[in-house]
Write a protein that holds these residues in place. Structure first.
Motif, short mmCIF file in Angstrom:
data_model
loop_
_atom_site.label_atom_id
_atom_site.label_comp_id
_atom_site.label_asym_id
_atom_site.label_seq_id
_atom_site.Cartn_x
_atom_site.Cartn_y
_atom_site.Cartn_z
N ILE A 119 0.83 -1.21 0.00
CA ILE A 119 0.00 0.00 0.00
C ILE A 119 0.87 1.26 0.00
O ILE A 119 0.60 2.22 -0.75
N THR A 120 1.92 1.28 0.81
CA THR A 120 2.79 2.46 0.82
C THR A 120 3.53 2.61 -0.51
O THR A 120 3.79 3.73 -0.95
N ALA A 121 3.85 1.50 -1.16
CA ALA A 121 4.50 1.57 -2.47
C ALA A 121 3.56 2.18 -3.51
O ALA A 121 3.98 3.01 -4.33
N ILE A 122 2.29 1.79 -3.47
CA ILE A 122 1.30 2.33 -4.42
C ILE A 122 1.11 3.83 -4.20
O ILE A 122 1.14 4.63 -5.14
N ILE A 123 0.93 4.22 -2.94
CA ILE A 123 0.71 5.64 -2.63
C ILE A 123 1.97 6.45 -2.93
O ILE A 123 1.90 7.55 -3.49
N GLY A 124 3.13 5.91 -2.58
CA GLY A 124 4.39 6.61 -2.85
C GLY A 124 4.60 6.83 -4.34
O GLY A 124 5.06 7.91 -4.75
N THR A 125 4.25 5.84 -5.16
CA THR A 125 4.38 6.00 -6.60
C THR A 125 3.37 7.02 -7.13
O THR A 125 3.68 7.80 -8.04
N ALA A 126 2.18 7.01 -6.56
CA ALA A 126 1.13 7.91 -7.04
C ALA A 126 1.44 9.37 -6.75
O ALA A 126 1.17 10.25 -7.58
N ILE A 127 2.03 9.66 -5.59
CA ILE A 127 2.27 11.05 -5.22
C ILE A 127 3.74 11.46 -5.38
O ILE A 127 4.04 12.65 -5.36
N GLY A 128 4.63 10.50 -5.57
CA GLY A 128 6.03 10.83 -5.85
C GLY A 128 6.81 11.40 -4.69
O GLY A 128 7.87 11.99 -4.88
N SER A 129 6.32 11.22 -3.48
CA SER A 129 7.01 11.78 -2.31
C SER A 129 7.07 10.75 -1.20
O SER A 129 6.04 10.36 -0.64
N PHE A 165 10.32 2.93 -2.58
CA PHE A 165 10.05 2.33 -3.89
C PHE A 165 9.30 3.35 -4.74
O PHE A 165 9.63 3.58 -5.90
N GLY A 166 8.28 3.99 -4.14
CA GLY A 166 7.52 4.99 -4.87
C GLY A 166 8.35 6.20 -5.22
O GLY A 166 8.28 6.71 -6.35
N ASP A 167 9.18 6.66 -4.29
CA ASP A 167 10.04 7.82 -4.54
C ASP A 167 11.00 7.53 -5.69
O ASP A 167 11.32 8.41 -6.49
N LYS A 168 11.44 6.30 -5.79
CA LYS A 168 12.42 5.92 -6.81
C LYS A 168 11.78 5.72 -8.19
O LYS A 168 12.37 6.11 -9.21
N MET A 169 10.58 5.16 -8.24
CA MET A 169 9.98 4.76 -9.52
C MET A 169 8.92 5.73 -10.04
O MET A 169 8.47 5.58 -11.17
#
Length: 458
Positions: A119-129, A165-169
Motif C-alpha cells: 500500500i505504501t509503495a502504491i501511494i508513494g508511486t502515485a504522489i512521488g514523495s 520504492f515509490g520515490d524511486k519509480m
C-alpha cells in the motif's frame, strides 16, 4: 553545493582521516552516548573549521562555504514547514483518522507487513514523495501495528521500503527527475531501466514481509473494533475526509510543484474541517503551529493524532541546516573532491565502476546526509568514466538511485532518516534491518554490474 570551490588540496590519507574522524564522532556520540545528532555534527563543524584554519584557509571562506551548504537545502526546509502544516490539517480535517479507520479494516487479513509494504509503495508511486507517504499513511500503519501488537520496527521498515520504492519509480519524484536530468536521458527510459533491479528487490521484499507477518489468529478483533469506535467518537472520520489525499494525488499527476501541492491540499483539508468542527481562527493558528492534540484517553489513538505543526519540524530543520553546513565545509576544504578523484582512478572494469559508483553515493549519504547531493555529486563525478568504458548513461542514473535515493533513510543523521524517525517515533537503527527494499537495491545493482546483467553499452 557541488559548485563550492576547493580552497585546499589535502592528500588522500589526510582526507580519508578527516572523514573517518567525522563519522566516528557522529556515530559514537549517537550510538554509545545517546546524544541527539545536533551536538556531534556541530562538534564536527568546529573540527573542520580548525582544520581549515590550520590549512591557512581564511575564516571568511569557511563561513561562506557553510552558508552555501545551508542555502542549498532551503527548498527542503520550506517543504518541511509545509509537511508540518499538512499533517496538522489532515488530522483536523479527518484525513489521517479516516485512513487509520480504513486501515484497521485491512489488518483483519493475513500478511500485515506485506500489506503495509504494497500500500505504501502504491501511494508513494502515485504522489512521488516518500516523506509525504511516511507522514500520512505511514503514521496510520504504525498506530495499527501498535494496536495488534505487531513489531513497530518491522512495520516501519515496510513503510520505508514501500515509500522509497515509490520515490524511486514515480515520474513525479524529484530524485527520479534529478537523476535522469544529470545524465541527460529520457525520464521514462530511466524508470524503465531501473525496473531491472527494482522489480526483483520489490518481489523479494514482499515475500520476506509476507513470511514475517503475524498470523490472522494473532489479530485481536475486539481491540481493533474498540479503536475504530474510539476514532468515530472523535467525530473526525468522514467519507469526504479522503478528498485532501485525492487532491494531493491529482496535483502531482498534473505536475503541480510540490510546494504548491502541499499548500492546496492543506487548504482543502482546513476547509473540510469546517463541516465537523467549531474551531476559531485562533484555534486553527495554534494547531498549525504547535500541532493537533488528541485527548481521547486511548493511548494508541492519541499517539497518532497528537502530532503535526510547524514547531514539531524544528528538530529536523536544524539538523538539515547543520548537516548541509558541514557538507559545505567538506567541499571547501577539498576533502570530498580528493576522495572522489582517487576512487575514480581505481575503476577499470564495469563491475568495479558500478561498485565504486554505488559506494560513492552511499558514502556521500553517510558523510553529508543529503539525498539530492549524493545523486548530483555521484553523477557529475562518474559521467565521463562511463563514457570511457562505453556504457550508456542510463546505467549511471540507475546506480545513482539504487545506492543514493533509497540509502538516505538508512542513515540516522540524514535528512530522510531524521524526518522518518521523528514522524514514526521509531529510530533508524531499529527499522534499518527490516527496510528490505532499501537494503537490497544497492546489493542487486552491484551484483548485476559484476555479472554484466542488464548493462547497456554503446
Amino acid at each position: 553545493m557541488f559548485s563550492i570551490e576547493a580552497k585546499s588540496k589535502p592528500s588522500v590519507f589526510e582526507a580519508l582521516f578527516i572523514v573517518i574522524l567525522v563519522i566516528s564522532i557522529i556515530s559514537i556520540a549517537i550510538g554509545k552516548f545517546g546524544s541527539t545528532p545536533h551536538i556531534p555534527i556541530l562538534l564536527s563543524i568546529i573540527l573542520l573549521i580548525f582544520y581549515g584554519l590550520l590549512k591557512r584557509v581564511p575564516f571568511k571562506v569557511l563561513e561562506e562555504s557553510m552558508k552555501s551548504g545551508a542555502i542549498s537545502g532551503i527548498g527542503a526546509i520550506y517543504i518541511f514547514f509545509l509537511i508540518g502544516i499538512l499533517i496538522s490539517s489532515w488530522i483536523v480535517s479527518g484525513t489521517i483518522p479516516t485512513l487509520l479507520y480504513m486501515g484497521f479494516t485491512l489488518v483483519s487479513a493475513s500478511f500485515f507487513y506485506a500489506i503495509v509494504f504494497i500500500i505504501t509503495a502504491i501511494i508513494g508511486t502515485a504522489i512521488g514523495s516518500s516523506l509525504t507517504t511516511v507522514a500520512t499513511i505511514g503514521v496510520a500503519f504504525v498506530s495499527i501495528a501498535g494496536a495488534i501488537d505487531a513489531s513497530l520496527a518491522l512495520t516501519a521498515g515496510a513503510i520505508v521500503s514501500g515509500a522509497f520504492f515509490g520515490d524511486k519509480m514515480s515520474p513525479l519524484s524529484d530524485t527520479t527527475n534529478l537523476a535522469a536530468s544529470i545524465v541527460d536521458i529520457d525520464l521514462f527510459e530511466h524508470i524503465k531501466n531501473m525496473s531491472w533491479t527494482t522489480i526483483p528487490a520489490f518481489i523479494i521484499s514482499g515475500v520476506l514481509y509476507a513470511v514475517l507477518s503475524p498470523s490472522i489468529a494473532g489479530v485481536n478483533n475486539t481491540t481493533i473494533e474498540y479503536y475504530q469506535a474510539s476514532l468515530q467518537d472523535t467525530n473526525l472520520v468522514h467519507w469526504y475526509a479522503i478528498v485532501p489525499l485525492l487532491v494531493l494525488i491529482v496535483c502531482t499527476f498534473i505536475k503541480v510543484p510540490a510546494f504548491l501541492t502541499l499548500i492546496i491540499s492543506s487548504l482543502v483539508a482546513l476547509f473540510l474541517s469546517i463541516f465537523h468542527t467549531s474551531l476559531s481562527i485562533s484555534d486553527y493558528c495554534a494547531i498549525l503551529y504547535s500541532g493537533f492534540v488528541s485527548e481521547t484517553g486511548v493511548e494508541v489513538i492519541d499517539s497518532l493524532l497528537t502530532r503535526g505543526g510547524i514547531s514539531n519540524m524544528f528538530f529536523t530543520i536544524m539538523l538539515v541546516v547543520l548537516s548541509l553546513s558541514m557538507g559545505g565545509l567538506l567541499f571547501a576544504l577539498g576533502i570530498i573532491q580528493t576522495l572522489l578523484s582517487k576512487i575514480e582512478s581505481l575503476l577499470k572494469s564495469v563491475g568495479a565502476l558500478i561498485t565504486g559508483t554505488a559506494f560513492t553515493a552511499i558514502g556521500i549519504n553517510v558523510v553529508v546526509g543529503e539525498q539530492y547531493l549524493s545523486i548530483l555529486l555521484t553523477g557529475e563525478a562518474f559521467k565521463q568514466k562511463y563514457r570511457e568504458l562505453g556504457l550508456q548513461p542510463k546505467n549511471l542514473s540507475r546506480v545513482m538511485e539504487d545506492a543514493g535515493t533509497v540509502v538516505n533513510p538508512l542513515i540516522p543523521w540524514s535528512v530522510c532518516g531524521l524526518f522518518i524517525a521523528s514522524t514514526l517515533n521509531v529510530s533508524v537503527i531499529d527499522y534499518l534491518p527490516f527496510a528490505f527494499f532499501c537494503l537490497l537495491s544497492p546489493v542487486l545493482t552491484i551484483l548485476f554490474g559484476w555479472l554484466n546483467l542488464t548493462i547497456s553499452k554503446n
